[in-house]
Design a protein around this motif. Sequence first.
Motif, mmCIF file in Angstrom:
data_model
loop_
_atom_site.group_PDB
_atom_site.id
_atom_site.type_symbol
_atom_site.label_atom_id
_atom_site.label_comp_id
_atom_site.label_asym_id
_atom_site.label_seq_id
_atom_site.Cartn_x
_atom_site.Cartn_y
_atom_site.Cartn_z
ATOM 1 N N ARG A 16 0.854 -1.198 0.000
ATOM 2 C CA ARG A 16 0.000 0.000 0.000
ATOM 3 C C ARG A 16 0.882 1.239 0.000
ATOM 4 N NH1 ARG A 16 -5.388 1.004 -0.191
ATOM 5 N NH2 ARG A 16 -5.400 2.200 1.730
ATOM 6 N N LEU A 17 0.444 2.238 -0.740
ATOM 7 C CA LEU A 17 1.135 3.522 -0.754
ATOM 8 C C LEU A 17 0.422 4.454 0.216
ATOM 9 C CD1 LEU A 17 1.794 3.744 -4.569
ATOM 10 C CD2 LEU A 17 3.547 3.662 -2.786
ATOM 11 N N ASP A 18 0.792 4.373 1.471
ATOM 12 C CA ASP A 18 0.144 5.191 2.499
ATOM 13 C C ASP A 18 0.301 6.667 2.157
ATOM 14 O OD1 ASP A 18 -0.590 2.945 3.928
ATOM 15 O OD2 ASP A 18 1.282 2.916 5.066
ATOM 16 N N GLY A 19 -0.771 7.396 2.328
ATOM 17 C CA GLY A 19 -0.743 8.831 2.058
ATOM 18 C C GLY A 19 -1.190 9.186 0.655
ATOM 19 N N LEU A 20 -1.327 8.190 -0.234
ATOM 20 C CA LEU A 20 -1.787 8.462 -1.594
ATOM 21 C C LEU A 20 -3.299 8.284 -1.649
ATOM 22 C CD1 LEU A 20 -1.400 9.037 -4.596
ATOM 23 C CD2 LEU A 20 -0.904 6.601 -4.933
ATOM 24 N N ASP A 21 -4.012 9.334 -2.000
ATOM 25 C CA ASP A 21 -5.466 9.287 -2.141
ATOM 26 C C ASP A 21 -5.769 8.753 -3.542
ATOM 27 O OD1 ASP A 21 -8.175 9.824 -2.597
ATOM 28 O OD2 ASP A 21 -8.142 11.630 -1.342
ATOM 29 N N PHE B 110 -8.427 8.119 -5.035
ATOM 30 C CA PHE B 110 -9.598 8.646 -5.735
ATOM 31 C C PHE B 110 -9.375 10.081 -6.191
ATOM 32 C CE2 PHE B 110 -13.675 10.829 -6.020
ATOM 33 C CZ PHE B 110 -14.370 9.988 -6.878
ATOM 34 N N HIS B 111 -8.953 10.943 -5.272
ATOM 35 C CA HIS B 111 -8.847 12.360 -5.593
ATOM 36 C C HIS B 111 -7.524 12.735 -6.260
ATOM 37 C CE1 HIS B 111 -12.006 12.402 -2.409
ATOM 38 N NE2 HIS B 111 -12.546 13.261 -3.247
ATOM 39 N N ASP B 112 -6.467 12.014 -5.958
ATOM 40 C CA ASP B 112 -5.146 12.363 -6.484
ATOM 41 C C ASP B 112 -4.801 11.461 -7.672
ATOM 42 O OD1 ASP B 112 -2.587 13.227 -6.951
ATOM 43 O OD2 ASP B 112 -1.752 12.498 -5.061
ATOM 44 N N LEU B 113 -5.458 11.694 -8.809
ATOM 45 C CA LEU B 113 -5.199 10.848 -9.969
ATOM 46 C C LEU B 113 -3.807 11.083 -10.541
ATOM 47 C CD1 LEU B 113 -8.572 10.679 -11.940
ATOM 48 C CD2 LEU B 113 -7.644 9.130 -10.219
ATOM 49 N N ASP B 114 -3.244 12.264 -10.327
ATOM 50 C CA ASP B 114 -1.873 12.472 -10.772
ATOM 51 C C ASP B 114 -0.932 11.578 -9.976
ATOM 52 O OD1 ASP B 114 -0.577 14.040 -12.841
ATOM 53 O OD2 ASP B 114 0.578 14.985 -11.236
ATOM 54 N N GLY B 115 -1.237 11.399 -8.699
ATOM 55 C CA GLY B 115 -0.459 10.470 -7.886
ATOM 56 C C GLY B 115 -0.672 9.032 -8.318
ATOM 57 N N VAL B 116 -1.884 8.677 -8.701
ATOM 58 C CA VAL B 116 -2.151 7.320 -9.188
ATOM 59 C C VAL B 116 -1.363 7.061 -10.470
ATOM 60 C CG1 VAL B 116 -3.927 5.737 -10.026
ATOM 61 C CG2 VAL B 116 -4.433 7.272 -8.114
ATOM 62 N N LEU B 117 -1.333 8.051 -11.349
ATOM 63 C CA LEU B 117 -0.544 7.910 -12.573
ATOM 64 C C LEU B 117 0.936 7.670 -12.248
ATOM 65 C CD1 LEU B 117 -2.165 10.736 -14.719
ATOM 66 C CD2 LEU B 117 -2.244 8.290 -15.221
ATOM 67 N N ALA B 118 1.450 8.377 -11.266
ATOM 68 C CA ALA B 118 2.848 8.177 -10.856
ATOM 69 C C ALA B 118 3.043 6.770 -10.302
ATOM 70 C CB ALA B 118 3.245 9.225 -9.819
ATOM 71 N N ALA B 119 2.054 6.287 -9.540
ATOM 72 C CA ALA B 119 2.157 4.934 -8.986
ATOM 73 C C ALA B 119 2.123 3.890 -10.099
ATOM 74 C CB ALA B 119 1.015 4.697 -8.002
ATOM 75 N N ILE B 120 1.265 4.103 -11.084
ATOM 76 C CA ILE B 120 1.208 3.181 -12.221
ATOM 77 C C ILE B 120 2.540 3.192 -12.967
ATOM 78 C CG2 ILE B 120 0.158 2.832 -14.496
ATOM 79 C CD1 ILE B 120 -2.491 3.846 -13.247
ATOM 80 N N GLU B 121 3.085 4.397 -13.180
ATOM 81 C CA GLU B 121 4.365 4.523 -13.886
ATOM 82 C C GLU B 121 5.480 3.831 -13.099
ATOM 83 O OE1 GLU B 121 6.739 5.291 -16.945
ATOM 84 O OE2 GLU B 121 4.605 5.802 -16.909
ATOM 85 N N ALA B 122 5.363 3.801 -11.778
ATOM 86 C CA ALA B 122 6.387 3.165 -10.946
ATOM 87 C C ALA B 122 6.363 1.646 -11.069
ATOM 88 C CB ALA B 122 6.198 3.570 -9.486
ATOM 89 N N CYS B 123 5.247 1.091 -11.505
ATOM 90 C CA CYS B 123 5.119 -0.362 -11.614
ATOM 91 C C CYS B 123 5.697 -0.871 -12.934
ATOM 92 C CB CYS B 123 3.648 -0.763 -11.512
ATOM 93 S SG CYS B 123 2.914 -0.431 -9.891
ATOM 94 N N ALA C 69 -7.612 0.825 -15.481
ATOM 95 C CA ALA C 69 -7.289 0.288 -16.799
ATOM 96 C C ALA C 69 -7.056 1.418 -17.794
ATOM 97 C CB ALA C 69 -8.414 -0.624 -17.280
ATOM 98 N N HIS C 70 -7.915 2.418 -17.763
ATOM 99 C CA HIS C 70 -7.772 3.542 -18.688
ATOM 100 C C HIS C 70 -6.520 4.366 -18.380
ATOM 101 C CE1 HIS C 70 -11.664 3.043 -20.669
ATOM 102 N NE2 HIS C 70 -12.162 2.740 -19.486
ATOM 103 N N LEU C 71 -6.271 4.603 -17.111
ATOM 104 C CA LEU C 71 -5.081 5.374 -16.744
ATOM 105 C C LEU C 71 -3.813 4.667 -17.199
ATOM 106 C CD1 LEU C 71 -6.131 6.439 -13.130
ATOM 107 C CD2 LEU C 71 -6.041 7.906 -15.143
ATOM 108 N N ALA C 72 -3.759 3.352 -16.972
ATOM 109 C CA ALA C 72 -2.570 2.595 -17.360
ATOM 110 C C ALA C 72 -2.419 2.566 -18.878
ATOM 111 C CB ALA C 72 -2.658 1.177 -16.798
ATOM 112 N N GLY C 73 -3.519 2.306 -19.583
ATOM 113 C CA GLY C 73 -3.455 2.269 -21.032
ATOM 114 C C GLY C 73 -3.068 3.614 -21.625
ATOM 115 N N ALA C 74 -3.610 4.694 -21.049
ATOM 116 C CA ALA C 74 -3.317 6.037 -21.560
ATOM 117 C C ALA C 74 -1.883 6.465 -21.261
ATOM 118 C CB ALA C 74 -4.298 7.045 -20.964
ATOM 119 N N LEU C 75 -1.253 5.854 -20.269
ATOM 120 C CA LEU C 75 0.166 6.114 -19.989
ATOM 121 C C LEU C 75 1.089 5.306 -20.896
ATOM 122 C CD1 LEU C 75 0.558 6.169 -16.088
ATOM 123 C CD2 LEU C 75 1.031 8.040 -17.681
#
Length: 565
Positions: A473-478, A480-493, A504-510
Amino acid sequence: MSELAARALAALQSGRAAEAEALVRAAPAAARDASALQILGAACSAQGRHDAALEAFERAVQLLPASAALQYNRASCLQRCERIEEALQGYRKALQLDPALAPARSALVSALCSIGLESFRAKAHERALASYREALALDPATDAAANALGAVLVAMDRLDEAIETLRAVCARSPGDADAINNLGCALQARGEAGPASDAFRRALALRPAHADALSNLGFLEQEEGRDDEAAALYRRALAADPQSASAACNLGVLQLCAFEFGEGWELNEARYRTAPPVATARELGLPRFTAEDWGRGERIALWGEQGVGDRIVYSTLLPELESRGERFVLETDARLATAYRRAHPGWEVVTREESAAAFAQCSRQLALASLPRLMRPTLQSFARQPPAVLAADAARAAGLRERLAAPGRKLVGISWRSFQKSARGALQRKKSAPLDAFLALARDPALRLVDLQYGDTASERADFAARGGHLARLDGLDLFHDLDGVLAAIEACDLVITTSNVTAHLAGALGKTTLLVYLAARPPFHYWATDASGRSLWYPSMRIVTGREIDSWAEALARAGELAA
């Protein structure tokens, strides 16, 4: 009744409304004669001058406020003036004064049912519910109101109440094909496909040209993989009612899933006319961008509809739109604006709150979901899909990867649930896997699973951990509201494994390597349809993991695990 009122009434009853009005207006005493003012109101109304009629009724009510008939006439005039809330209060007042006044009761029930339907179409379900309940309290035997109430309850995912309500209507009126059809919808939403099919067939036995029942039965056939039978039913529905938006939309989705894009995109335009609408059209006061506008130097207002995922997937067409020299303003979710600007510094990207001012400078408008109709007419045209359309914050992604790093193990972001509005409960169940289906992946020593799932999943995660499933878990990452943070987390994987949801859309669009899973080769949405290659038409970095033989989430995730190795 005064002599003046009698003469005016005689003229009105003889069809001489203008003469009746002239008689009343010529008599000074009419201003103090409630009967004469009532006739004046009726005469003006007969001539289509409802504002003048309302003025007369208002003055009459001031003279005789305890007259139920006057209150009713005033309310009727208010309704004709489209002052519906005041009209409702007027009808209620008339019934308070005289509970036996049948015209007022009937008018109030009718007005409430109209409001219920209007609210239902606008997805204002609570208002629709209240309107139909009040109508039924006034007239419990109104099958139309009870039937409509059942449909609203289905849309709100209150399925047990819906089924109870609709079964009562069917028992009272066994020949009511509409009620039987709506009962089928409720049973279908509750996952009872067999009884739902039986209900739709009963409705069709009563009314063979029942367009909604044909379309609903077609959808069940489509869900079972019987596409030819489904298409035939949709076409029968359209033959019975060429304006059947649900049949058009359903057939359109079927065509798109079969890569028959020409007819599919045309039929998809019916999405604004379904009840309730699949999507809500925007009135921007601008002409629609059409094929005739290519290369004319127009500035296009591109607005979003439906969910975040839908907006992302159709935005993948914009790099090509830019390459064709078209100017546009992209409206997007505020949570994604930074990622679009980062990836495309030359684009004008605005949030919904900012769009009014930006769109005012445009000369054409188009919904993002209508762009494919112009740009993806064939399967071959999807070869022009860009590798990515969003960009993550590189520094933030690097920091998250450092936090998550596990030597010798791939970082696999996972997401397993789709949270839908209550009206789409059946879709939510179709698109969501149990977290436990990921247990085998979690136990693979070559993988480290990373939680990318938004929403309240604490209970699921606790059960998962108790069964030996480790989920970083990435504690401190919201999420739902912080999609820019979610994109960074996806990019980190290293890769993402997900069901059909925004991840799925965020990952595909990245452009991130992504495995999208669903069951039995039945895509939840047309844009996840694939062929034997397993490729995603919309996101080149995504592979679709499904198959007719894969009918459990455990099987789907096992196949994804093989591909992730």
